[in-house]
Structures are given as C-alpha cells and as structure tokens.
Design an enzyme around this catalytic site. Structure first.
Site, mmCIF file in Angstrom:
data_model
loop_
_atom_site.group_PDB
_atom_site.id
_atom_site.type_symbol
_atom_site.label_atom_id
_atom_site.label_comp_id
_atom_site.label_asym_id
_atom_site.label_seq_id
_atom_site.Cartn_x
_atom_site.Cartn_y
_atom_site.Cartn_z
ATOM 1 N NE ARG A 1 -3.770 0.046 2.401
ATOM 2 C CZ ARG A 1 -4.729 0.234 3.321
ATOM 3 N NH1 ARG A 1 -4.890 -0.658 4.284
ATOM 4 N NH2 ARG A 1 -5.496 1.289 3.282
ATOM 5 C CG HIS B 1 -6.233 -1.029 -4.785
ATOM 6 N ND1 HIS B 1 -4.979 -1.437 -4.403
ATOM 7 C CD2 HIS B 1 -6.577 -0.042 -3.926
ATOM 8 C CE1 HIS B 1 -4.559 -0.718 -3.386
ATOM 9 N NE2 HIS B 1 -5.511 0.131 -3.060
ATOM 10 C CE1 TYR C 1 -21.782 16.274 -10.302
ATOM 11 C CE2 TYR C 1 -20.513 16.269 -8.261
ATOM 12 C CZ TYR C 1 -21.737 16.287 -8.919
ATOM 13 O OH TYR C 1 -22.890 16.325 -8.199
#
Length: 806
Positions: free
Chosen positions: A50, A96, A139
């Site tokens: 990670r 993931h 968006y």
C-alpha cells in the site's frame, strides 16, 4: 437463530454455572503473542502492498493498478476522456479491493501538475488546487497521459512478471516496464506502519545525466561530488528556492537518502504608491497554497504579530500564474519584514527527505546512486526480456516465411498434394513428408490465400524474410552485448528528455550564499508617533493630517471642501467608514501630512479601499456607537470598541443587493437621527430606537421609501441643526430640525418642500453653515479668524461642512 445455538444460549443465560462449549477446541494464546503476530502481518501488508513504492517503477500498488486498469479500458491519450468514477470502479473491482475514496485520491494525485513535475494522468474537470479539494469522481474525467504510456510501454512483450489478482480471475503486473525514471522525477510520499517515505521530485534532464554517469562510470563508481555536479538537488514543480543546510543536507540526502533542506518562497519588493511599498510573491514552497499563506499573514496581522504589514491579498489567476501581494505600512522597507515572514508563515518550510523504497520486496533506505542503479538494472532487465520476446517472434515468423517460400517454389506439387488429400489433416501430413516442413509451416501453407501465388506477393514474402534475417541478427547481437543494452537504455532515456524535459524551476542555493535576514526591532517598523494632530477628509476623497497649533489658511482645491475631521494623536488609530459598509483602520502616523501644496493622499491609497467604494467619514475607536444609513432606508448602529484590532477591513453591515451606505455618523443615545430622501421627505426619530447590533447583522428599516425614492442625507441631531436642501432646479431651502415632527423609526417622514427632486441635502448646525461670496459672484475661501488650537480643532474644520461651491 438455529435451534442448537438457541438452546446453548438459553442454557448459559438461565444457568451461568453450566459449562457449555461453544467450540470444538479452545486453544489458549497469550494476548501479547497474538497482538504481535497480527500486527506484524498487518504492518507488512501496509508496507509492501500500500504505502511504499517499488524501486523499479517508483509506483505504489494502487497507482500501478490505476494505470494498468486504464490501459485495459482503452482510455489512452489519443481517445476521449472518461469518467473518473468508471476508472475507480474498475480498479477497485478487478485489482485493488480497498476504498473508492483512497483510489480516487491516488488518481487525482497522478493528475495534479502542482504535485508532480510530470503528470501520468491527463485530467479534465476540477481536480482541485493546493487550497481546495477536487470535485467528486462522478464529475471529473481523465485519460492516460503520454508519460503514462511510456511507463506502460512494452508491457505485453513479457518485460515484467505478472501475478494473480486478489480474486484469481486475472493477472496484474508486479511492476511496470517504467521507461520513465518515475521515482526520481516525480518523487512520492507515503506513511506505512513503523516507517514512512518522503522522496523529492527532480528535474528529468538532470536525472538523465545522473543515470548516464552511473551507467558509464562503473569502476570506480561516481563520487558524491560528481553526482551533485549533474544533479544538484530536488526540482519542485512550484519553483521557489532550496537552501542547503549548514551541515550539508543535499550531500547527506545524495549519500544516505535522508536529510532536510529549507524551501523558501521567491519574493521581490515592489513600489505601490509614493509612500507605500509591498512584497510580491511569485513562487511558493512545495505543496503550499496561496490561500494558506494569505490567511496566515492576515491572522498574524490581526493578532499584532506582524508589525509593518498592512494587508495580504491573493491576486493569482490562470493568465499570470501565482501572485501574492503583501502590502507594507507606509515608509516601511519590505526587506525588514522578510525575517518575520519566513519565521512565522509558510513562506519558508522544511522538506525532510526519507528515501524508503521496496528493493526485492524489502523496505530499504537508498541514496541517489542506488536509486539510479535500481532504475538501470530494471531497464536492462526489461530490454533483455523484450529482446528475447521480439527475437522469438521474429524467429517464429521467419520459420513460417521459409515454409511459404518453399511452398511457392513447389506450388504444383503442393496443389497436387492438397487436391489428392481427403481432409486437411492428411494434406498437412503429406506436405510435411514431401517438402520436409514442420507442422506449423504446413498449417500456414494450407491457410495461404490464392493471391499469394502472384509474383508480387512472393517478392513481398522474400523481402519480409530478408528483413527478418537482419532483425534477428541485430537482436542476437543485442542479447550478446552488455554495452549495446546500455546504449539502448540511454537512447530511450534521451528520447524521453527530448519529449518531456523542462528547465529547472527550483533554485539551489548553498548555505553560505543564501541571503540572511535579521529581526527588525518593532520600533523601526512603527513610525514614531507623538503629538496631537487633525486628520481631515475632503469631498474629493483626499485624506491628510496637520499638526495642531500655528496659524494656517485653508488650502482646499477647487470644488473641494472638508467632509469630516477628527483630532487625535500620532500614535492613535483612525477608522474610515466606506460606502460598502466596511470599517478600515489605519494608524494616524501612516496618513500623509499636509505640507506646502500637498493636501495629503487619496483615501483609497491610504486605507486600501476597492474601486467601487468611497470613504464617507472618519471616526475614532471608542467613540459613540456608529450609525449607518443606507440608500434603501436601512439603519444600523454598531459598537466601535474593537474596530481598531488588526489592520484588516471589517464588514460592519450586511448590505442587500444593489444597496450601499449613504451616510455614517457617531451619536450618543440622547441624540436624534434625521433622514432626508431624494423626494424631499425627512424623518426625525430618537437614535436610541435603533438597538446596537453585531457586525454581521443587516440593521432595521429606518424610513419607508416609495416610488424609487432613496436616502441622500442623514445625521445625528442634538437641537440646533438645520436641513439645507438644494433642488434639482437650483433652489435652496433651509428647515430647522426642530420644525420636523418627531416620530418613530420606520415611518414615511414629512414632506419639507413642494415635492421637487433634490440634488443634495446637508444636515449641520446653523452656526457652522457659512459661505462667503464676493461681488462678482464667485466663491471665496473663508479665512480662519482664529488660531487652530487643540480645543478649537472641531470648530475650525467644520466651517462649510458639506457645502458645495456654487
């Protein structure tokens, strides 16, 4: 609940002493042992999967998976942008299995130009700034950038190892081919368990030179000084200045991978007005936003911790880039403020480098030489594996072409064999035996199209075979020569420099060459202030101060009169009330002095007003409550006891759209307020009927206005004032305030004249309304018939208050 479980549960509740076994076997484990083993597994997962980047491609797993997912989705630089939510969903579902917020945050970082010198994702939409977060993923849109394609290039040529995904449905690369030295160029940051990494970005051109030096100078390997000659230090996308520490921070970082440097903003003094200078900031330390700097400076100004600074504003835009203007107090030199600005604000930051990367899956702290070496080793391995793959493909194709040429040379026999065979399997076997072909060659002969029988098509096959022979020879030479492989790596790196190379943006400064700024005593930043004076405001917006004492004739300009004045000490603070409903503080000593032909300076220059507002009056902190009257008839009273705290302007009334403050005055609770409208109506009411409100309030209605009427004058009255009204036709009418009926607020007022529109109105004591006109009808300047002493200052400066020269 299952019957057996319910029975056991009831037995335990009803009879706690009953021994009930809930498990087949209970193994006692010490808490410390279980915690250590579980925590170790968790920490290793965070470190390796990670937070820490791989030394080969410089990417964390989530970043690598985002790029690989976008490649498989076909979101490439030559195609349209796609919704970021689609990328996040595909990455989370296939590769993931973590939160979508974390994946989107990593995607945004890959696209932000201020976060990395070379972005790997091409953004479309609001991807945030240093001060504001990005828009939601539904968006924004994105696609792979050209640099990302260089990271992913040749991934389908067996250049890197693949491993199964978390669910086993597909595979993912352990690392990317990484033609771009991403780890050195873009840097990274991450927090794991028990360790963290913070790597600075560098200039691609300088990184290429450092890699070339490490690759070509192997015995002995390059020294630290030689590496620093070609790569002197980090290069941040925000520019600024990187100052080496006295202990040699850059050398320590290059050698050990750990150290710190100071980052300073680039500032330059600018001249704003005749008496005021400022500081222009054009570059900031890495990841410091302009709004953060401006807010910090203004907060320190309010707290009185930055003497000598008046205001700070963010004037950045997309056309001119970053620009912060720090406005100094009059007659203060900007260089004297640098020490406190660097010490107290984010204009100077410390960047701590900690180069922790995964080397063969092990967290390792590495210096510049090792970073270059890991990139070189990875690229050499990629070149070798790519060459082997291409060599195998070329040999396979050459083998097929040899079979096709053999078939064309014996086409009659081939046709006879095919026509005499019962099926394709028999034909393949007979071709293999007759022409000494392999199974693959025979299969391609059977699949050969009839157009290949033409002479032109045969020549194409022969030419392709000859090209493949040359290619195979070249690939075999490349595999057999370490020097050729290194040349390929350097050549490809030079192509990247040509495509993505940029000039250095961060200036590297040695410790001994860095400018030194020392603390300036507060008394040097604050002009000496002592002695009484009078501060005046004229109708043309000129503010000036004059010492009390001596005989002085009025020196007003043509068509200019005094509208307000206050008597104060040079060490005091004066407040300007503007038509925008703001109160702006300024020290009296900062106001230009009236001397010779100079009558002071413009109020906008002294108080820093904006273009759309005008200064209405001057007041002193601690005076009677300030009454504000707007053109729309709204009245508000506000306390001025803390208005002088700090230099920033304070909004004291919340105005309605298209409304403005028309008049402002201080009056005690025993006074009355008089409002006059443009239609000749006047209202007289006790001022105590208006309660004192906080700065954020909108006030109350003082007078009802009809048919487009508006307030044109307002003042406080104590008994002997008069209202002078000048009509639009030039007529003048004077009405004592006592002749106006006293009513409460929120009334329509009393009509004072015949209802003719008024050009202006003045409310002032009759004794102070003087005008002298000579025989030719021209206005004359009224001489001051007495010395301007301290006790008479108010009387002296209100001669002809508000009276125009007609």
């Amino acid at each position: 609940m299952p019957q057996r479980s319910k029975t056991l549960f009831d037995a335990e509740i009803n009879n706690p002493d009953t021994d009930v076994d809930f498990a087949r076997e209970i193994v006692p484990v010490p808490v410390d042992e279980e915690m250590s083993e579980s925590f170790l597994a968790y920490s290793l997962s965070v470190i390796t999967s990670r937070a820490i980047p791989d030394a080969r491609d410089g990417l964390k797993p989530v970043q690598r998976r985002i790029l690989y997912s976008m490649l498989n989705m076909g979101i490439r630089p030559d195609g349209p942008h796609r919704k970021s939510a689609r990328v996040v969903g595909d990455t989370m579902g296939k590769y993931h299995p973590h939160g979508d917020a974390a994946i989107y945050d990593a995607l945004v970082r890959l696209a932000q130009e201020f976060a990395r010198p070379i972005a790997l994702i091409d953004p479309h939409g609001n991807f945030g700034t240093l001060d504001d977060p990005p828009a939601a993923p539904r968006y924004t849109e994105c696609r792979l950038a050209d640099a990302a394609m260089e990271m992913l290039a040749e991934i389908d040529e067996d250049t890197v190892d693949h491993r199964p995904t978390y669910d086993g449905d597909s595979t993912e690369p352990e690392c990317l081919p990484g033609r771009l030295p991403n780890l050195l160029v873009n840097g990274t940051t991450g927090i794991a368990v028990g360790m963290a990494t913070n790597m600075a970005p560098h200039n691609l051109r300088e990184v290429a030179e450092a890699i070339r030096l490490v690759m070509t100078k192997r015995r002995p390997k390059p020294t630290i000084d030689q590496l620093l000659d070609v790569l002197p230090g980090p290069d941040f996308p925000s520019g600024g200045m990187a100052i080496d520490s006295e202990e040699g921070g850059l050398r320590q970082i290059c050698e050990s991978g750990r150290g710190s440097i100071r980052l300073q903003a680039k500032m330059a003094p600018v001249k704003l007005t005749r008496s005021r200078k400022g500081i222009e900031v054009t570059e900031l330390p890495f990841m410091v936003g302009p709004e953060k700097v401006v807010k910090r400076i203004n907060d320190l100004i309010v707290d009185g911790k930055l003497p000598g600074i008046h205001d700070a504003r963010n004037l950045s835009d997309r056309h001119h880039g970053l620009r912060i203007l720090i406005e100094c107090e009059p007659h203060v030199e900007p260089e004297k403020l640098y020490y406190d600005l660097f010490r107290l604000t984010p204009l100077e930051e410390t960047f701590a480098v900690n180069n922790v990367v995964l080397v063969n899956g092990v967290p390792t702290t590495v210096g510049l030489y090792d970073l270059c070496r890991h990139y070189i080793d990875h690229r050499l391995n990629v070149v070798v594996r790519r060459t082997r793959y291409r060599l195998g493909r070329a040999r396979d194709r050459h083998h097929i072409l040899e079979g096709l040429i053999t078939a064309l040379d014996n086409i009659d026999e081939v046709v006879a064999i095919i026509r005499g065979s019962d099926d394709a399997a028999e034909a393949r076997e007979r071709l293999q035996d007759a022409l000494d072909l392999t199974e693959v060659q025979a299969a391609h002969i059977l699949d050969m199209q009839l157009r290949r029988l033409t002479a032109l098509e045969k020549q194409k096959i022969i030419d392709e075979r000859d090209e493949l022979i040359a290619l195979i020879d070249e690939l075999e030479k490349l595999l057999g020569s370490d020097q050729r492989q290194r040349t390929v790596v350097l050549k490809e790196l030079d192509e990247l420099v040509e495509q993505f190379g940029q000039d250095r943006r961060t200036e590297i400064v040695a410790h001994q060459d860095a400018p030194v700024y020392e603390a300036t005593p507060v008394e040097e930043l604050t002009p000496k202030a002592e002695g009484p004076c009078v501060v005046t405001l004229s109708t043309t917006g000129v503010v000036g101060r004059a010492s009390v004492g001596g005989r002085r004739r009025s020196q007003f300009g043509r068509h200019d009169l005094l509208t307000a004045s206050v008597e104060a000490d040079l060490g005091d603070t004066v407040l300007a009330v503007t038509s925008a409903g703001r109160v702006i503080a300024s020290s009296v000593s900062a106001i230009p002095e009236v001397s010779g032909r100079s009558r002071g300076a413009g109020a906008s220059e002294v108080f820093g007003t904006i273009r759309s507002e005008a200064v209405l009056t001057l007041v002193l902190p601690g005076s009677d409550p300030l009454a504000l009257v707007t053109a729309g008839g709204t009245v508000k009273r506000v306390d001025l006891s803390d208005a002088d705290k700090g230099r920033a302007a304070k909004q004291v009334i919340k105005l309605k759209p298209n409304d403005k403050v028309e008049a402002a005055f201080c009056a005690p609770d025993t006074a009355e307020m008089v409002l006059v409208s443009a239609h000749g109506r006047a209202l007289r009411a006790p001022i105590e009927s208006i309660s004192v409100q906080g700065r954020g309030a909108s006030g109350v209605r003082g007078m009802k206005l009809k048919n487009g009427d508006r307030i044109i004058a307002a003042a406080g009255a104590v008994g002997d004032e008069a209202v002078i009204m000048v009509g639009a036709n030039g007529s003048v009418d004077i009405t004592p305030v006592t002749d106006i009926p006293a009513t409460g607020r929120d009334g329509v007022g009393t009509q004072l004249d015949g209802g003719e529109p008024l050009a202006m109105a003045v409310i002032a004591p009759a004794a102070d309304l003087l005008a002298e006109v000579d025989d030719n009808g021209k206005p004359a300047k009224a001489p001051v018939p007495f010395p301007l002493e301290s006790g008479d200052a108010d009387h002296a400066v209100v001669l002809s208050v508000g009276m125009p020269r007609w």
